[in-house]
Design an enzyme around this catalytic site. Sequence first.
Site, short mmCIF file in Angstrom:
data_model
loop_
_atom_site.label_atom_id
_atom_site.label_comp_id
_atom_site.label_asym_id
_atom_site.label_seq_id
_atom_site.Cartn_x
_atom_site.Cartn_y
_atom_site.Cartn_z
N LYS A 116 0.82 -1.22 0.00
CA LYS A 116 0.00 0.00 0.00
C LYS A 116 0.85 1.27 0.00
CE LYS A 116 -3.66 -2.14 2.77
NZ LYS A 116 -4.83 -2.39 1.96
N LYS A 158 -2.44 1.57 9.03
CA LYS A 158 -2.71 0.44 8.12
C LYS A 158 -1.44 -0.34 7.88
CE LYS A 158 -6.17 2.11 4.86
NZ LYS A 158 -6.43 2.40 3.45
N GLY A 164 -7.86 -7.60 3.58
CA GLY A 164 -8.92 -8.18 4.40
C GLY A 164 -9.15 -7.43 5.70
N GLY A 165 -8.79 -6.14 5.72
CA GLY A 165 -9.04 -5.34 6.91
C GLY A 165 -8.11 -5.66 8.08
N HIS A 208 -16.79 3.95 0.19
CA HIS A 208 -15.85 3.17 -0.61
C HIS A 208 -16.43 3.07 -2.02
CE1 HIS A 208 -13.16 -0.52 -1.26
NE2 HIS A 208 -13.91 -0.45 -2.33
N HIS A 235 -14.80 -4.03 8.12
CA HIS A 235 -14.06 -3.50 6.97
C HIS A 235 -14.18 -4.40 5.75
CE1 HIS A 235 -12.40 -0.18 9.16
NE2 HIS A 235 -11.87 -0.98 10.05
N GLU A 275 -9.48 1.23 -6.00
CA GLU A 275 -10.36 1.55 -4.88
C GLU A 275 -10.08 2.97 -4.40
OE1 GLU A 275 -11.23 -2.80 -2.92
OE2 GLU A 275 -9.77 -1.54 -1.90
N ARG A 297 -6.71 -7.89 -9.98
CA ARG A 297 -7.40 -9.15 -10.26
C ARG A 297 -8.88 -8.86 -10.51
NH1 ARG A 297 -10.24 -9.12 -5.44
NH2 ARG A 297 -9.07 -8.30 -3.70
P1 ADP Z 1 -7.77 -3.94 3.10
O1 ADP Z 1 -6.81 -4.06 1.96
O2 ADP Z 1 -7.23 -4.53 4.39
O3 ADP Z 1 -9.16 -4.39 2.78
P2 ADP Z 1 -8.29 -1.14 2.51
O4 ADP Z 1 -7.17 -0.18 2.43
O5 ADP Z 1 -8.89 -1.64 1.23
O6 ADP Z 1 -7.83 -2.37 3.43
O7 ADP Z 1 -9.44 -0.53 3.39
C1 ADP Z 1 -10.56 -1.30 3.79
C2 ADP Z 1 -11.70 -0.40 4.24
O8 ADP Z 1 -11.31 0.41 5.35
C3 ADP Z 1 -12.17 0.58 3.20
O9 ADP Z 1 -13.11 0.01 2.33
C4 ADP Z 1 -12.79 1.67 4.06
O10 ADP Z 1 -14.06 1.27 4.52
C5 ADP Z 1 -11.90 1.70 5.27
N1 ADP Z 1 -10.83 2.72 5.12
C6 ADP Z 1 -9.64 2.56 4.52
N2 ADP Z 1 -8.93 3.70 4.53
C7 ADP Z 1 -9.67 4.63 5.18
C8 ADP Z 1 -9.48 6.00 5.55
N3 ADP Z 1 -8.37 6.66 5.27
N4 ADP Z 1 -10.48 6.62 6.19
C9 ADP Z 1 -11.62 5.98 6.52
N5 ADP Z 1 -11.85 4.69 6.22
C10 ADP Z 1 -10.90 4.01 5.56
#
Ligand code: ADP
Length: 654
Positions: A116, A158, A164-165, A208, A235, A275, A297
């Site tokens: 990321k 993060k 997967g959150g 999202h 998430h 995303e 993917r």
């Molecule tokens: P993963 O790859 O673990 O699924 P993501 O980066 O795709 O993580 O984020 C998953 C979810 O977390 C997003 O769909 C959103 O709901 C929330 N999220 C991610 N980044 C942010 C942020 N900066 N502010 C608020 N919510 C966030």
Amino acid sequence: MFAKILIANRGEIACRVIRTARKMGVRCVAVYSDADAKAMHVAMADEAVHIGASPVGESYLRGDKIVAAALATGAQAIHPGYGFLSENPDFVDQVTAAGLTFIGPSAASIRAMGLKDAAKRLMEKAGVPVVPGYHGEAQEIVLLASKAREIGYPVLIKARAGGGGKGMRRVEHPDDFSEALSGARREAKAAFGDDRVLVEKYVDKPRHIEVQVFGDNFGNAVHLYERDCSAQRRHQKVIEEAPAPGMTPALRKAMTEAAVKAAKAISYSGAGTIEFIVDASQGLKADRFWFMEMNTRLQVEHPVTEMVTGTDLVEWQLRVAAGEKLPKTQSEITLSGHAIEARIYAEDAAKGFLPATGTLHHLKFPDAAPEGATMRIETGVRAGDAISPFYDPMIAKLVVHGKDRPTALAALGSALAQTEIAGSTVNTAFLAALAADRDFSAGDVDTGLIGRHQEALTVVPPPSGETVAAAALAASGAGAQAAFDDPWSSLAGYAHFHTVARRTRLRHGEEDILARVSVRPDGRFEVALDAPYEAVNSHDLRAVPRLARWPGHITVFEGATSYNFAVPDPLAKADEAAAASDTLRAPMPGLVKLVRVGKGDAVTKGQPLLILEAMKMEHTIAAPHDGVIAEIAVEGAQVSDGTVLVRFAEQDQG
Ligand code: ADP
């Protein structure tokens, strides 16, 4: 076009890829683990190769075995589906080194987007808006904490390797930063073997919204509009739709342009998703969206895009991988109507969406699309198949398309109400409640919506008297006759044999219900129930109840809600009670992760004895009473449902 491909996946996505390949005249090789020997994807494929034991590390993640299977069967290309090896650049290298085609992007594109932090740096350079935050290499606590202050609270920590959150923590206040950081690092280390993190602004009222992109090997890249995936729990997405509710032309233009720019920046080939996170606190604004990550993917939710654009993305994947140009130019891709997908999972919404297992003794989807809509059921299981602890507990994706969002939402509600699943706890009632939620229906959705309305969305109203009566009647023995579906009308034989009242015991959750079923001289019957239920009389009933019988149980369906009644076998119960006092059994199949006590140890009630890892979660098994351990499971053992984990020594109760 390829003559034969191998699908390195299982479940609904393997079945979905096979359907398109077959339509195109491409033969399919499936791979499978021990647990999947009789799985639907194996049955559907032209041929199948066994690749190992049930745990994914021994089968679906074994790139070497998968490549060997492709070579042995003469497959020319490998489709990775999603999850498993789909975003693993080393696997792509392995595939191409073997002279095979990977149906997806290049290893270099996957690497560019794999972490990321690096992906965000790359996107910043390409001129794509990125969430304000710190994406650097240095990881000292003091530095991260000062960056968090600079960014401004609340912030989100993060894992850079995240997915997967996992390894994600929202922090409200500087005082909580260091504890949240350790938590995120611990989780990231365990899940990804990499504890490095990034820190970013926590976006207010976040939505999202993601853009489907597609590239080919000739430098072309297009977008196929957006999907809204803001309905999330833990998430993770549960309902996705296209287009995004309330989308404005200005934001759509800005987002889709940014997405195509991102795809071009890495010479992307194949299906991908960019995303974005959108700040919806002041409506949808063209300058309030930021890149989050790219998934290199096909996504779980790709069918909604297919339905609104009239495309088959798997067909596009095969064509592009086989060296063809993109089937359509940007101006030929148009939007029509509204599509919604709901993910039906084996999980207990009321218990914090805890994943569930079980055998799907009864599985029935709607026969036809609801009025005014088209419908797709994407599934990889049939009645009688098991949801095992080894894999994702998704049972099916229910996808509907209608002329507008209200039509699609109504169709979703009606399709969920006609879906019948018994044998495992499922989330259909939760999905139906979400589809009917006032804010969700109005399109006023953000990622916090489910959390805010959780109580209302997951509460299960008690069964109606009619539901309990239907279960009691079915349990009372009336169903001894074969092919018995309607307990209200099959009483002729029953009346003949049982002219007196018959007592039946049922268990619903923690509640024991006693029912007395009697048949009157006119052939009608009556089910008398304890308070709070009332007697139910057959001629007062409105409709034939929908129900399913499975070993030891009866499930009655009321709309999208299913009520499970255990029909206790009095003999089995006595046995169980005797055993319960001196043994503890595994409540579900899993791995004995940590054993905290040894043979001969004296333990006290409530003391943690061992940790069982099941469904990717840890469950602590504690002592139900004081006692001395006579036997305990060994660490690292894989146990099945009902295996004795702990045996207490027989004790003089004094
Ligand atoms: P993963 O790859 O673990 O699924 P993501 O980066 O795709 O993580 O984020 C998953 C979810 O977390 C997003 O769909 C959103 O709901 C929330 N999220 C991610 N980044 C942010 C942020 N900066 N502010 C608020 N919510 C966030």
